[in-house]
Write an enzyme that holds these catalytic residues in place. Structure first.
Site, PDB file in Angstrom:
ATOM      1  N   ASP A  47     -55.589  26.259 -35.521  1.00 10.90           N
ATOM      2  CA  ASP A  47     -56.891  25.586 -35.479  1.00 10.90           C
ATOM      3  C   ASP A  47     -56.765  24.067 -35.534  1.00 10.90           C
ATOM      4  O   ASP A  47     -57.749  23.357 -35.326  1.00 10.90           O
ATOM      5  CB  ASP A  47     -57.765  26.045 -36.659  1.00 10.90           C
ATOM      6  CG  ASP A  47     -58.014  27.543 -36.639  1.00 10.90           C
ATOM      7  OD1 ASP A  47     -58.211  28.090 -35.538  1.00 10.90           O
ATOM      8  OD2 ASP A  47     -57.998  28.159 -37.717  1.00 10.90           O
ATOM      9  N   ASP A  87     -63.693  29.775 -36.850  1.00 13.93           N
ATOM     10  CA  ASP A  87     -62.598  30.710 -36.634  1.00 13.93           C
ATOM     11  C   ASP A  87     -62.956  31.948 -37.463  1.00 13.93           C
ATOM     12  O   ASP A  87     -63.500  31.820 -38.552  1.00 13.93           O
ATOM     13  CB  ASP A  87     -61.278  30.101 -37.118  1.00 13.93           C
ATOM     14  CG  ASP A  87     -60.143  31.103 -37.091  1.00 13.93           C
ATOM     15  OD1 ASP A  87     -59.879  31.651 -36.021  1.00 13.93           O
ATOM     16  OD2 ASP A  87     -59.542  31.350 -38.158  1.00 13.93           O
ATOM     17  N   LYS A 137     -59.360  26.703 -27.931  1.00 10.42           N
ATOM     18  CA  LYS A 137     -60.326  26.304 -28.961  1.00 10.42           C
ATOM     19  C   LYS A 137     -60.700  24.838 -28.778  1.00 10.42           C
ATOM     20  O   LYS A 137     -61.861  24.447 -28.964  1.00 10.42           O
ATOM     21  CB  LYS A 137     -59.751  26.545 -30.361  1.00 10.42           C
ATOM     22  CG  LYS A 137     -59.640  28.024 -30.729  1.00 10.42           C
ATOM     23  CD  LYS A 137     -59.170  28.222 -32.155  1.00 10.42           C
ATOM     24  CE  LYS A 137     -59.051  29.711 -32.490  1.00 10.42           C
ATOM     25  NZ  LYS A 137     -58.574  29.963 -33.851  1.00 10.42           N
ATOM     26  N   THR A 188     -62.133  33.388 -31.707  1.00 11.89           N
ATOM     27  CA  THR A 188     -61.120  34.214 -32.369  1.00 11.89           C
ATOM     28  C   THR A 188     -60.072  34.701 -31.376  1.00 11.89           C
ATOM     29  O   THR A 188     -60.349  34.847 -30.182  1.00 11.89           O
ATOM     30  CB  THR A 188     -61.780  35.424 -33.068  1.00 11.89           C
ATOM     31  OG1 THR A 188     -60.775  36.242 -33.662  1.00 11.89           O
ATOM     32  CG2 THR A 188     -62.579  36.269 -32.088  1.00 11.89           C
ATOM     33  N   GLY A 189     -58.887  34.937 -31.884  1.00 13.12           N
ATOM     34  CA  GLY A 189     -57.831  35.504 -31.050  1.00 13.12           C
ATOM     35  C   GLY A 189     -57.958  37.012 -30.917  1.00 13.12           C
ATOM     36  O   GLY A 189     -57.237  37.640 -30.142  1.00 13.12           O
ATOM     37  N   THR A 229     -61.089  34.920 -38.716  1.00 14.80           N
ATOM     38  CA  THR A 229     -60.290  35.512 -39.784  1.00 14.80           C
ATOM     39  C   THR A 229     -60.218  34.620 -41.012  1.00 14.80           C
ATOM     40  O   THR A 229     -59.845  33.469 -40.927  1.00 14.80           O
ATOM     41  CB  THR A 229     -58.857  35.807 -39.279  1.00 14.80           C
ATOM     42  OG1 THR A 229     -58.941  36.634 -38.139  1.00 14.80           O
ATOM     43  CG2 THR A 229     -58.035  36.484 -40.361  1.00 14.80           C
TER      44      THR A 229
END
Length: 714
Positions: free
Chosen positions: A606, A407, A583, A555-556, A409
């Protein structure tokens, strides 16, 4: 009045002292809980200490439990030293040792002195093993304690019989050294396990020791455990939030990146939730407590670690099964050896000597220590380096990882906004001047962009000028008079409204937030900010690639941001604008291609993917949900810790295999020699040499396990 103030100050100091004492108790409880999760072999060995006996006690009892365990370690230590002191004269007075070293020193009643000293060693030093043997018999599950007890009991009884008339050679020195080595092995093992609690104590500091409770017009400092649901608390600027709560007054930006994975500080105001453990920005908040005690983040971490310590890996189970079977095999071969030599017509004393030698050599302590000591050391070293192992099997299987899904961030990136570019579009103002004048307006703001700009100014050691007539331009930016100039820091929307052209190169390929600086109505320059890539990320990815691990990112964020990060770091691929359920699909897709997948993430979104992956790694200590679904939790968000984790997992597995090979290989060779299979060639492994080999194998396994400490971070 002065007396009243003095009394108030004393009360406040008393509250702080009590808060610190409570924090100490929490730390002690962590230590106790850490110990009680140690493997079954450890629990059997530690004087039949029932691992369920204290494992679930309340924090209030933690201090007593911690002291109890320290007393147990001190007991093993005391038994070892007393046994060692008694072993020295036993060795010195033993005829077998004297023959071996070529000296003679026999006191009057020499054999009775040896008998007396050895009796104390057998009953005092051997008591934990005799007690463990009785426990295994009651459970009808003979194991390591059974074999240790059988070996020392047969050696003691046979040697005692030789003192009182039976023909033969005593084994008193083997008995004493055997018990001394067993005691020191258990003492070292228990101390290794306690070492794992040090890093957990650091986790306690994630929560403040006390809270500011609002009581009418008064604010009092209280211990965390006195907070109740519905209490009103005050959270001052820069403080950690002491409990999950709902804001009833005030607004502020809170840094929740450690808990939620959100890169920007989140603005929170009335009726919004704040999370215990998050860090308050520049505003003061009053909030109503929602969750305390067992429902708090800290308690969930404690519970998680307790479960981790109780869990067993496949290698641990393999070791336990091997030790169990070795017990049966050793008992069978021991009595079989006695029978065979008697059938062959040898004297009973000779046959008994062969049997005792087999029993002494076959003691599976090297095998019993092979895995537990590696596990204890790896758990301690990992925890001290910010790696909390929740699932040992997953930790050991991290060596199989072929694909790593990050992920973005807070993992590959820092999780906070930093200045990436400063540009001047007016010859009258340099980049440095654009930044300096802008900082005057941002120094008192709580906004994430302002925080990023001020951090850059401080890093560059630029003096921030003083603003006058400060004013907020609603939804567009801020303005003030700085050094006689009218300075504005505004959004692109303000430029469009004022028909000011936005420079063509203001936006790069990376998705950045850009603010524009106007001086006396003229565009002077702009400052671009982004969630910065961690400097450690590139090194970590090089390590992954060197170990043939593919690295992907989910990632979003939008395509532009994802591509910029991927290109800069040289990833094998990326997935942008990903929703939580997607994901999971990415993990499944990689697994369907035959990849052994590790998923790393730090937020609630997540959690499903962490559960689906072969190895789930929660970073930045994650949220409570992420932690519950992850196999391994990293206290920090540094991607290099993940590289350390994988490499250390490989090193741990290698040590386990090395120890298993040595411990089982030693027994495979030594037991037949002790039984006398090479008698026809004239070679017989004597009990003295056998005891040395047994001791040596245990020492080698212990030293090899200790070498693991040097493997972390390499």
């Amino acid at each position: 009045m002065e007396h009243h103030d003095e009394h108030k100050e004393q009360s406040k100091n008393k509250a702080k002292r009590e808060a610190r004492k409570e924090e100490t108790n929490l730390k002690d409880d962590l230590t106790e809980k850490t110990k009680h999760g140690h493997n079954e072999a450890m629990d059997r060995d530690v004087m039949d200490h029932d691992k369920g006996k204290h494992g679930d006690h309340e924090p209030a009892h933690g201090h007593a439990g911690h002291d109890h365990h320290k007393i147990m370690i001190e007991d093993f230590k005391k038994r070892f030293w007393i046994t060692l002191v008694l072993t020295i004269p036993i060795l010195f007075l033993s005829p077998m040792i004297q023959d071996f070293l070529g000296y003679e020193f026999l006191l009057p009643g020499n054999k009775y002195i040896l008998f007396a000293l050895s009796t104390v060693v057998y009953f005092y030093g051997g008591w934990p093993f005799l007690k463990g043997f009785w426990s295994e018999v009651k459970k009808a599950a003979p194991g390591m304690m059974t074999l240790i007890s059988m070996a020392i009991t047969v050696a003691y009884l046979y040697s005692s019989a030789t003192v009182f008339g039976l023909e033969g050679v005593d084994f008193f020195w083997e008995l004493a050294t055997l018990i001394a080595i067993m005691l020191v092995g258990h003492w070292i093992e228990m101390k290794s396990v306690l070492g794992a609690s040090k890093a957990l104590q650091l986790l306690v500091s994630m929560m403040p020791a006390e809270a500011h409770r609002v009581n009418g017009d008064q604010v009092e400092d209280v211990k965390l455990d006195t907070l109740k649901k519905g209490d009103i608390i005050l959270v001052k600027p820069g403080e950690k939030v002491p409990a999950d709560a709902i804001i009833v007054e005030g607004e502020s930006y809170l840094n929740e990146s450690m808990l939620t994975g959100e890169s920007k500080p989140v603005k929170k105001s009335t009726d919004q939730k704040i999370i215990g453990g998050s860090i308050n920005g520049n505003g003061s908040l009053k909030a109503k407590v929602e969750h305390t005690g067992k429902d708090s983040y800290l308690n969930k971490v404690i519970t998680m670690v307790e479960e981790a310590q109780k869990s067993k890996s496949k290698m641990q189970n393999l070791s336990d099964r091997a030790a169990k079977w070795l017990t049966y095999i050793a008992l069978g071969i021991g009595f079989g050896t006695l029978a065979v030599w008697l059938i062959l017509g040898f004297p009973f004393v000779y046959a008994l000597e062969r049997m005792v030698t087999v029993m002494v050599i076959a003691c599976p302590h090297a095998l019993g220590l092979a895995i537990p000591l590696v596990v204890a050391i790896s758990t301690a070293v990992s925890a001290q380096n910010g790696l909390l192992i929740r699932n040992r099997t997953a930790f050991e299987e991290s060596r199989k990882i072929t694909a790593l899904l990050f992920d973005k961030t807070g993992t590959l990136t820092k999780g906070d906004f930093g200045v990436t570019r400063i540009e001047s579009v007016n010859d009258q103002f340099s980049k440095e001047e654009v930044l300096r004048l802008a900082s005057a307006l941002e120094q008192s703001s709580e906004h994430p962009i302002a925080v990023g700009i001020i951090k850059k100014v401080k890093d560059d050691k630029v003096a921030i000028p003083k603003p006058e007539n400060f004013n907020a331009i609603t939804g567009k930016g801020v303005e003030a008079i700085v050094e006689g100039k009218e300075v504005k820091v505004v959004s692109p929307g303000y430029l469009r409204d004022e028909n000011i052209n936005i420079p063509e190169d203001a936006y790069s390929d990376a998705a950045e937030t850009v603010v524009f600086v106007l001086i006396d109505g003229v565009l002077a320059g702009y400052i671009a900010l982004a969630d910065e890539i961690r400097p450690e990320s590139a090194d970590a990815i090089r390590i992954f690639k060197k170990n043939n691990i593919k690295v992907f990112m989910a990632t979003g964020d939008n395509e532009k941001t994802a591509k910029a990060v991927s290109d800069k770091l040289g990833l094998d691929g990326y997935y942008s604008e990903v929703l939580p359920h997607q994901k999971v699909e990415i993990v499944k897709e990689l697994e369907s291609k035959g990849e052994f997948v590790a998923m790393t993430g730090d937020g609630v979104n997540d959690a499903p993917a962490l559960a689906q992956a072969n190895v789930g790694i929660a970073v930045g200590s994650g949220t409570d949900v992420a932690a519950e679904t992850a196999d391994i939790i990293l206290v920090n968000s540094n991607p290099q810790d993940i590289a350390n984790l994988i490499l250390f997992g490989k090193a741990t597995y290698d040590k386990m295999i090395q120890n298993l090979i040595w411990a089982t290989g030693y027994n495979v060779v030594a037991i037949p020699l002790a039984a006398g299979v090479l008698y026809s060639t004239g070679f017989i492994l004597g009990p003295a040499v056998g005891a040395v080999f047994m001791s040596l194998s245990t020492v080698i396994v212990a030293i090899n396990a200790q070498l693991l400490k040097k493997k972390i971070g390499k």
